[in-house]
Design an enzyme around this catalytic site. Structure first.
Site, PDB file in Angstrom:
ATOM      1  N   ASP A 286      41.757  43.284  41.214  1.00  0.00           N
ATOM      2  CA  ASP A 286      42.608  43.031  40.478  1.00  0.00           C
ATOM      3  C   ASP A 286      42.531  42.179  39.110  1.00  0.00           C
ATOM      4  OD1 ASP A 286      45.515  43.247  39.937  1.00  0.00           O
ATOM      5  OD2 ASP A 286      45.651  42.446  41.834  1.00  0.00           O
TER       6      ASP A 286
HETATM    7  C1  BGC Z   1      48.733  43.351  39.124  1.00  0.00           C
HETATM    8  C2  BGC Z   1      48.180  44.701  39.470  1.00  0.00           C
HETATM    9  C3  BGC Z   1      48.193  45.693  38.444  1.00  0.00           C
HETATM   10  C4  BGC Z   1      46.961  45.389  37.009  1.00  0.00           C
HETATM   11  C5  BGC Z   1      46.943  45.764  36.431  1.00  0.00           C
HETATM   12  C6  BGC Z   1      47.879  42.967  37.800  1.00  0.00           C
HETATM   13  O1  BGC Z   1      48.842  41.439  37.030  1.00  0.00           O
HETATM   14  O2  BGC Z   1      48.799  42.533  40.441  1.00  0.00           O
HETATM   15  O3  BGC Z   1      49.487  45.685  40.448  1.00  0.00           O
HETATM   16  O4  BGC Z   1      47.364  47.237  39.133  1.00  0.00           O
HETATM   17  O5  BGC Z   1      47.508  43.733  37.065  1.00  0.00           O
HETATM   18  O6  BGC Z   1      47.972  45.923  35.471  1.00  0.00           O
END
Ligand code: BGC
Length: 746
Positions: A286
């Site tokens: 993540d």
């Molecule tokens: C989120 C994810 C997301 C990623 C990219 C993160 O902060 O937890 O769900 O896909 O950002 O934007």
């Protein structure tokens, strides 16, 4: 208006003329991957594991963009997120093709509930319990995104959410493992299609692995502490269902699980995912979650975080500074085995081959196709269909013997009141990737489109969020002149989603006071509530004449809501999550345990598993949702009462539409294993079916039960069923069981 979504979806496929990726057998791809791997330097390998977020080309970010471009040309970037559009993705891809080995970039984006056409937020779609509709929604989102150069969406989020304080319940399918697993698979199929590489589909991501939905106290990014049994039984199955549906990638999560950050968890990523489940796709971290292991107190510095993440099986470092800066050195120092890096690179390259990017790196970036696809009016029709299937009728009282809804089309005057009545942005909800709010149909627009003969008055009464009551007098005066009041209130679009945990999940600001004032006019009030989570709204629940829970319904929200308000669509949705009465009941789920001191009567709660100041029962139970007709359940039959090894049992019953209008019922099957080596929940959803019936029509409905239906993870985390008695319950909601019977497993 008649919508034929299935036919539409078929037409979409025919019209889009998607290009399939050249059909290469898996072993042919593996050979190509190996050949390429042999040519790569260690630094180039690490480059493939590095994912960067795109930046604006101008303004203060311009310098960052310039340095990114240099990195891409040097082969130091394997993937980018947050770059979109045929033109921009083409330009970035051209840079990658200047690198020594010309390995194309993968472009990822959070296409969560639509790319240009905005669909209901995922929890809203989940309320449809309509796997075909959900698959179509993902398919349209994929088609639009893929036309804009996107290869990969960071969806579906398959986290189970049992705590509505957690803002991200908006992005998932609710509280239930069975429903969540079915929806996870439907979304993966919708995004990806039957085979990776078609230019009207994208790769999907099962996220966030794992248990992110169980953050302590519903606070986002918080720690998770749970038994392995809960993990296996409740939180992992939607991920496993995604693997079985062929999901291309996984994303790990920000949380710790029992003390170990998921990003650094070899137990999750190596033992379970890549080991027991034999998963062949890759895992992206993540956002900066590799780096965050330092703040968690699990890695001493960035180099240590890189070592721990790759060793644990995190393949790609999103917006990462850890791998690109430190991994090569860690391999040289012997802290990371070369085979771990090679394995991660192989997994990523394989997807690039499967997507056909080595044959034509620009195949998704076609400006002409982008223009045509994004203008396709059929997408709106599908969005409207999905939206109306997601609207939950929570309450519909009778006044003088007549239900308040549906509203008569020839109603003389309707007052459309509330801060969300003419809001467009709020109807979209969070995670919107194209700014198309001007194209959203507001509730006011939708009502005007439907009730063309009626006098429609409108007053916002306050701005979204409803901080002040200054506009209330004027709104109440307007409402008092109408025959019926439609009140549109709820959360604003940015009150749920990531980093939007709330300790108060009531109606924001003064909206309850607005309701009170309107109700005091004596006119019937139909409340249309918007939110990305279950909210607590007891006063409205008690006193409104009708309540429609609209979630954030998307681009066609206003039309969909009006379709239901005026009876052009008979509501059929059911809650995918429990709505508590008060915050103290949270976390709450229908699938609770009986305890040794269950409450059997609200009158007898002393020394029982109860609250002294609130019933245990929720405000609205999982599976609840009303219709404009009534359904009767009768004649339950079981073709065998003893289930022996290898057999299946068929439960059947008769469902009848007892009302005057056609309608759709979602009939639900629950089981209870009455005695087991590990105590079982009082109810577990194990089947559901959506049945459309004309007035008076009866149909025999069946559910099949096999050993797997009765299985669970025992104390040794072994999946299996234990002989004994099982209660089978069929009903219209988890708290509205209409039929029961018993099955014995031998
Ligand atoms: C989120 C994810 C997301 C990623 C990219 C993160 O902060 O937890 O769900 O896909 O950002 O934007």
């Amino acid at each position: 208006m008649t919508l034929r979504p299935v036919a539409l979806a078929a037409a979409l496929i025919a019209a889009s003329i998607p290009l399939a990726a050249p059909a290469l057998a898996q072993d042919a791809i593996d050979r190509k991957v190996d050949a390429l791997l042999k040519q790569m330097t260690l630094q180039e390998k690490v480059g493939q594991l590095h994912q960067l977020s795109g930046a604006e080309a101008t303004g203060p970010e311009a310098a960052k963009r310039a340095s990114q471009n240099t990195e891409i040309r040097a082969g130091n970037v394997g993937s980018m997120l947050n770059i979109k559009g045929a033109k921009d993705t083409r330009e970035a891809q051209a840079l990658a093709l200047q690198s020594r080995l010309k390995i194309p970039l993968l472009f990822g984006l959070d296409v969560i509930h639509g790319y240009k056409t905005v669909f209901p937020v995922p929890i809203g779609e989940a309320a449809s319990w309509d796997l075909e509709a959900i698959e179509q929604s993902a398919q349209v989102a994929a088609r639009e995104a893929a036309s804009a150069g996107i290869h990969w969406t960071f969806a579906p989020m398959v986290d189970i959410g049992r705590d509505p304080r957690w803002g991200r319940v908006m992005e998932g399918a609710g509280e239930d493992t069975y429903l969540g697993s079915k929806i996870a698979a439907a979304r993966v199929r919708g995004f990806q299609g039957p085979k990776l590489g078609a230019t009207d589909r994208v790769m999907a991501t099962a996220k966030h692995f794992a248990a992110y939905g169980a953050a302590v106290a519903g606070r986002d990014y918080n720690a998770v502490d749970m038994s392995l049994q809960q993990l296996y039984e409740v939180y992992l199955p939607p991920f496993k269902a995604s693997v079985d549906a062929g999901v291309a990638t996984f994303m790990n999560s920000f949380n710790t699980l029992n003390g170990v950050p998921a990003t650094g968890s070899a137990f999750l990523q190596r033992d379970i995912l890549k080991g027991a489940w034999k998963y062949k796709g890759f895992v992206v971290s993540d956002w900066a979650s590799v780096k965050e292991m330092v703040l968690h107190g699990y890695a001493k510095d960035l180099p240590d975080a890189a070592v721990k993440a790759i060793n644990a099986g995190s393949d790609m470092d999103m917006e990462g500074e850890a791998y690109i800066a430190h991994l090569a050195q860690a391999v040289k120092d012997g802290k990371v085995a070369q085979k771990h890096v090679d394995d991660a690179v192989r997994r990523i390259l394989r997807k690039k081959f499967e997507m056909g990017l080595f044959d034509d790196p620009y195949r998704f970036s076609d400006a002409q196709r982008e223009q045509a696809v994004l203008a396709d009016p059929r997408h709106r029709a599908i969005a409207r269909d999905v939206a109306r299937k997601s609207l939950v009728l929570l309450k519909n009282d009778k006044i003088n013997g007549n239900a308040i809804l549906p509203l008569a089309k020839n109603a003389k005057s309707i007052a459309v009141i509330g801060p969300l009545a003419d809001s467009r942005r709020d109807l979209e909800g969070g995670w919107v990737v194209s700014d198309v709010r001007g194209e959203v149909v507001s509730i006011l627009d939708g009502i005007r489109n439907h009730a063309q003969g009626a006098q429609i008055s409108h007053a916002a009464a306050c701005a979204p969020g409803c901080a002040t009551a200054e506009g209330f007098d004027a709104a109440v005066a307007a409402a008092a002149k109408a025959d019926v009041i439609v009140l549109a209130v709820g959360e604003t679009w940015d009150m749920s989603g990531e980093a939007k945990s709330r300790t108060d999940i009531g109606l924001p600001g003064q909206q309850t006071e607005l309701f009170r004032r309107l109700k005091a006019t004596g006119k019937p009030v139909v409340a249309v509530l918007f939110a990305g989570r279950p909210m607590i709204f007891n006063e409205i629940a008690d006193n409104a004449d009708a309540i429609l829970y609209a979630w954030f319904p998307g681009s066609e929200g206003g039309n969909a809501v009006a379709d239901v308000l005026f009876g052009d669509y008979n509501p059929s949705a059911k809650l995918p999550a429990t709505f508590p009465r008060n915050l103290g009941q949270i976390p709450i789920s229908y699938a609770q345990y009986n305890t040794g001191r269950p409450v059997t009567s609200e009158k007898d709660i002393v020394y029982r598993s109860a609250y002294i100041d609130s019933p245990n029962t929720p405000r609205y139970a999982f599976g609840h949702g009303k219709s404009y007709t009534e359904f009767g359940y009768s004649g339950v039959q079981l073709d065998r009462t003893i289930l022996r090894p290898g057999q299946t049992a068929t439960l059947s019953f008769e469902l009848q539409n007892k009302g005057k209008v056609a309608g759709t019922e979602i009939a639900q099957l629950y089981i209870r294993d009455t005695v087991a080596s590990v105590v079982r929940p009082v109810k577990e959803l194990k089947g559901f079916t959506k049945v459309h019936l004309q007035p008076g029509e009866r149909r025999r409905v069946t559910f099949t039960i096999d050993r797997d239906t009765l299985s669970f993870f025992n104390g040794d985390l072994k999946w299996g069923a234990e002989p004994g008695e099982f209660k089978l319950m069929v009903g219209s909601a988890s708290d509205d069981i209409r039929l029961e019977t018993t099955l014995h497993l031998q």
